[in-house]
Design a protein around this motif. Structure first.
Motif, PDB file in Angstrom:
ATOM      1  N   UNK A  91      -5.657  16.254  -1.972  1.00  0.00           N
ATOM      2  CA  UNK A  91      -5.351  14.520  -1.846  1.00  0.00           C
ATOM      3  C   UNK A  91      -5.532  14.346  -0.585  1.00  0.00           C
ATOM      4  N   UNK A  92      -5.952  13.251  -0.144  1.00  0.00           N
ATOM      5  CA  UNK A  92      -6.049  12.890   1.420  1.00  0.00           C
ATOM      6  C   UNK A  92      -5.595  11.448   1.300  1.00  0.00           C
ATOM      7  N   UNK A  93      -4.584  11.555   2.333  1.00  0.00           N
ATOM      8  CA  UNK A  93      -3.805  10.140   2.404  1.00  0.00           C
ATOM      9  C   UNK A  93      -4.303   9.357   3.401  1.00  0.00           C
ATOM     10  N   UNK A  94      -4.926   8.048   3.241  1.00  0.00           N
ATOM     11  CA  UNK A  94      -5.504   7.197   4.251  1.00  0.00           C
ATOM     12  C   UNK A  94      -4.590   6.196   4.546  1.00  0.00           C
ATOM     13  N   UNK A  95      -3.759   6.173   5.197  1.00  0.00           N
ATOM     14  CA  UNK A  95      -2.864   5.075   6.059  1.00  0.00           C
ATOM     15  C   UNK A  95      -3.707   4.000   6.271  1.00  0.00           C
ATOM     16  N   UNK A  96      -3.170   2.833   5.782  1.00  0.00           N
ATOM     17  CA  UNK A  96      -4.112   1.574   6.220  1.00  0.00           C
ATOM     18  C   UNK A  96      -3.156   0.458   6.456  1.00  0.00           C
ATOM     19  N   UNK A  97      -3.469  -0.602   7.162  1.00  0.00           N
ATOM     20  CA  UNK A  97      -2.515  -1.737   7.372  1.00  0.00           C
ATOM     21  C   UNK A  97      -2.534  -2.643   6.168  1.00  0.00           C
ATOM     22  N   UNK A  98      -1.541  -3.153   5.676  1.00  0.00           N
ATOM     23  CA  UNK A  98      -1.157  -3.636   4.304  1.00  0.00           C
ATOM     24  C   UNK A  98      -2.176  -5.005   4.301  1.00  0.00           C
ATOM     25  N   UNK A  99      -2.317  -5.584   5.283  1.00  0.00           N
ATOM     26  CA  UNK A  99      -3.150  -6.828   5.164  1.00  0.00           C
ATOM     27  C   UNK A  99      -4.549  -6.676   5.076  1.00  0.00           C
ATOM     28  N   UNK A 100      -5.170  -5.387   5.294  1.00  0.00           N
ATOM     29  CA  UNK A 100      -6.581  -4.805   5.128  1.00  0.00           C
ATOM     30  C   UNK A 100      -6.622  -3.915   3.968  1.00  0.00           C
ATOM     31  N   UNK A 101      -5.545  -3.678   3.038  1.00  0.00           N
ATOM     32  CA  UNK A 101      -5.614  -2.552   2.202  1.00  0.00           C
ATOM     33  C   UNK A 101      -6.480  -2.951   1.088  1.00  0.00           C
ATOM     34  N   UNK A 102      -6.761  -4.354   0.659  1.00  0.00           N
ATOM     35  CA  UNK A 102      -7.634  -4.423  -0.479  1.00  0.00           C
ATOM     36  C   UNK A 102      -9.010  -4.423  -0.255  1.00  0.00           C
ATOM     37  N   UNK A 103      -9.508  -5.248   1.067  1.00  0.00           N
ATOM     38  CA  UNK A 103     -10.677  -4.862   1.434  1.00  0.00           C
ATOM     39  C   UNK A 103     -11.312  -3.300   1.660  1.00  0.00           C
ATOM     40  N   UNK A 104     -10.265  -2.660   2.072  1.00  0.00           N
ATOM     41  CA  UNK A 104     -10.548  -1.320   2.466  1.00  0.00           C
ATOM     42  C   UNK A 104     -10.828  -0.518   1.325  1.00  0.00           C
ATOM     43  N   UNK A 105     -10.126  -0.810   0.003  1.00  0.00           N
ATOM     44  CA  UNK A 105     -10.523  -0.211  -1.114  1.00  0.00           C
ATOM     45  C   UNK A 105     -11.714  -0.623  -1.868  1.00  0.00           C
ATOM     46  N   UNK A 106     -12.060  -1.994  -1.602  1.00  0.00           N
ATOM     47  CA  UNK A 106     -13.213  -2.700  -2.255  1.00  0.00           C
ATOM     48  C   UNK A 106     -14.481  -1.863  -1.200  1.00  0.00           C
ATOM     49  N   UNK A 107     -14.284  -1.471  -0.231  1.00  0.00           N
ATOM     50  CA  UNK A 107     -15.580  -1.038   0.695  1.00  0.00           C
ATOM     51  C   UNK A 107     -15.533   0.209   0.545  1.00  0.00           C
ATOM     52  N   UNK A 108     -14.793   1.143  -0.354  1.00  0.00           N
ATOM     53  CA  UNK A 108     -14.759   2.349  -0.512  1.00  0.00           C
ATOM     54  C   UNK A 108     -14.250   3.213   0.174  1.00  0.00           C
ATOM     55  N   UNK A 109     -13.216   2.825   1.102  1.00  0.00           N
ATOM     56  CA  UNK A 109     -12.567   3.730   2.317  1.00  0.00           C
ATOM     57  C   UNK A 109     -11.922   4.747   1.589  1.00  0.00           C
ATOM     58  N   UNK A 110     -11.097   4.514   0.199  1.00  0.00           N
ATOM     59  CA  UNK A 110     -10.397   5.315  -0.310  1.00  0.00           C
ATOM     60  C   UNK A 110     -10.707   5.097  -1.985  1.00  0.00           C
ATOM     61  N   UNK A 111     -10.105   5.873  -2.772  1.00  0.00           N
ATOM     62  CA  UNK A 111     -10.468   5.715  -4.433  1.00  0.00           C
ATOM     63  C   UNK A 111      -9.414   4.718  -5.057  1.00  0.00           C
ATOM     64  N   UNK A 112      -8.140   4.806  -4.445  1.00  0.00           N
ATOM     65  CA  UNK A 112      -6.988   4.219  -5.107  1.00  0.00           C
ATOM     66  C   UNK A 112      -5.922   3.742  -4.123  1.00  0.00           C
ATOM     67  N   UNK A 113      -5.147   2.691  -4.377  1.00  0.00           N
ATOM     68  CA  UNK A 113      -4.060   2.185  -3.492  1.00  0.00           C
ATOM     69  C   UNK A 113      -2.860   2.828  -4.307  1.00  0.00           C
ATOM     70  N   UNK A 114      -2.078   3.673  -3.817  1.00  0.00           N
ATOM     71  CA  UNK A 114      -0.808   4.048  -4.474  1.00  0.00           C
ATOM     72  C   UNK A 114       0.161   3.773  -3.546  1.00  0.00           C
ATOM     73  N   UNK A 115       0.695   2.600  -3.345  1.00  0.00           N
ATOM     74  CA  UNK A 115       1.256   1.970  -2.119  1.00  0.00           C
ATOM     75  C   UNK A 115       2.514   0.860  -2.558  1.00  0.00           C
ATOM     76  N   UNK A 116       2.997   1.073  -3.739  1.00  0.00           N
ATOM     77  CA  UNK A 116       4.040   0.266  -4.277  1.00  0.00           C
ATOM     78  C   UNK A 116       3.594  -1.305  -4.013  1.00  0.00           C
ATOM     79  N   UNK A 117       2.126  -1.294  -4.640  1.00  0.00           N
ATOM     80  CA  UNK A 117       1.703  -2.711  -4.747  1.00  0.00           C
ATOM     81  C   UNK A 117       1.963  -3.478  -5.953  1.00  0.00           C
ATOM     82  N   UNK A 118       2.821  -4.522  -5.792  1.00  0.00           N
ATOM     83  CA  UNK A 118       3.084  -5.273  -7.016  1.00  0.00           C
ATOM     84  C   UNK A 118       1.978  -5.768  -7.661  1.00  0.00           C
ATOM     85  N   UNK A 119       1.966  -6.006  -8.862  1.00  0.00           N
ATOM     86  CA  UNK A 119       0.887  -6.578  -9.692  1.00  0.00           C
ATOM     87  C   UNK A 119       0.996  -7.914  -9.881  1.00  0.00           C
ATOM     88  N   UNK A 120       0.115  -8.731  -9.217  1.00  0.00           N
ATOM     89  CA  UNK A 120       0.336 -10.103  -9.237  1.00  0.00           C
ATOM     90  C   UNK A 120      -1.197 -10.854  -9.772  1.00  0.00           C
TER      91      UNK A 120
END
Length: 282
Positions: A91-120
């Motif tokens: 496992x590789x943890x990629x700390x990312x500022x919350x405001x940019x975490x979805x764009x970072x996921x979509x750009x392929x910076x990491x595979x998944x967000x496991x970060x207490x993200x509420x489903x909205x």
């Protein structure tokens, strides 16, 4: 006459040679947008081939934080580590500022967000969510000096009240919904939001449980809980890129399996209902 025929043939031959050499050029096909290319990838295959699961998250106590040795620890760290172990990868943890975490996921910076993200619904337009692996809710802690003796949410919904929240979170969304008449002061991280109330510059803090209750216990001279428990209920899921049904299916069934084992409840109890882990931070 012969000259005319030879002249015509010469011109015709030159034209044929010209078109054979140049010919109509094939227009390059336009590259597909990044979002479509990422969606066509199979995340599980890529993770297994790479041998590493890359996990995006931001720090939220006690979801994810650093211990005194500088290692990441917390509920989400346990979840991601167990997931990687069950997959047979690192496992590789990629700390990312919350405001940019979805764009970072979509750009392929990491595979998944496991970060207490509420489903909205709003987030679900951008990413796909697994089934919930946890539920949380918003709670409020208030300043004893600025807002003494308040015992209802309605008491904080006034123009003279200032509420501190973390920017871009469901805590900010809940604060703006439940306290539309109050001033909402948003911060990029939780620590300055807490400090704002401790220092008497805001009347209350709204954040995911159990942070407000933990802060009230740590600072009994300055903070209290106007209402007990949480005032919202929020499902929490892994976020993955849209279009990757294999990855989503694997994660869904992994969550169902460890939930049925009782492992998720055991880890939730340890991180949210005990203080045994706090010594590792100091």
């Amino acid at each position: 006459m012969k000259k005319s025929v030879w002249g015509f043939l010469t011109i015709l031959l030159s034209a044929l040679i010209f078109f054979a050499c140049t010919g109509p050029k094939e227009e390059p096909k336009p590259e597909k947008p990044l979002k479509e290319r990422l969606a066509a990838e199979n995340g599980i295959e890529e993770i297994m081939k790479r041998g590493v699961l890359k996990v995006g998250f931001d720090t939220f106590v006690p979801w994810a934080m650093k211990d005194k040795t500088g290692r990441f620890t917390g509920f989400e760290i346990d979840v991601a580590s167990r997931l990687a172990k069950d997959m047979g990868v690192a496992v590789e943890f990629v700390p990312t500022e919350w405001n940019g975490i979805i764009p970072a996921l979509l750009s392929g910076k990491f595979d998944v967000v496991i970060g207490g993200m509420g489903i909205t619904p709003e987030r679900n337009l951008k990413v796909n969510f697994t089934v919930p692996y946890d539920y949380t809710g918003m709670a409020i802690a208030a300043s004893k000096a600025l807002a003494p003796g308040l015992t209802s949410l309605e008491a904080f919904n006034k123009p003279e009240i200032t509420i501190a929240v973390r920017q871009g979170t469901t805590a900010e969304k809940a604060a703006r919904k439940f306290f539309p008449n109050a001033a909402i002061r948003a911060f990029a991280d939780e620590a300055p939001a807490v400090q704002e109330v401790l220092d008497g510059r805001a009347h209350a803090l709204v954040a995911s449980a159990p942070l407000p209750a933990q802060q009230a216990i740590k600072n009994p001279e300055r903070l209290y809980l106007p209402v007990s428990g949480t005032f919202t209920k929020e499902p929490i899921g892994f976020a993955v890129k849209k279009g990757d049904s294999d990855t989503l299916n694997y994660f869904d069934n992994w969550i169902r399996t460890v939930d049925a084992e009782g492992w998720l409840a055991e880890r939730k109890h340890y991180w949210f209902e005990t203080d045994e882990w706090e010594a590792s931070l100091k």
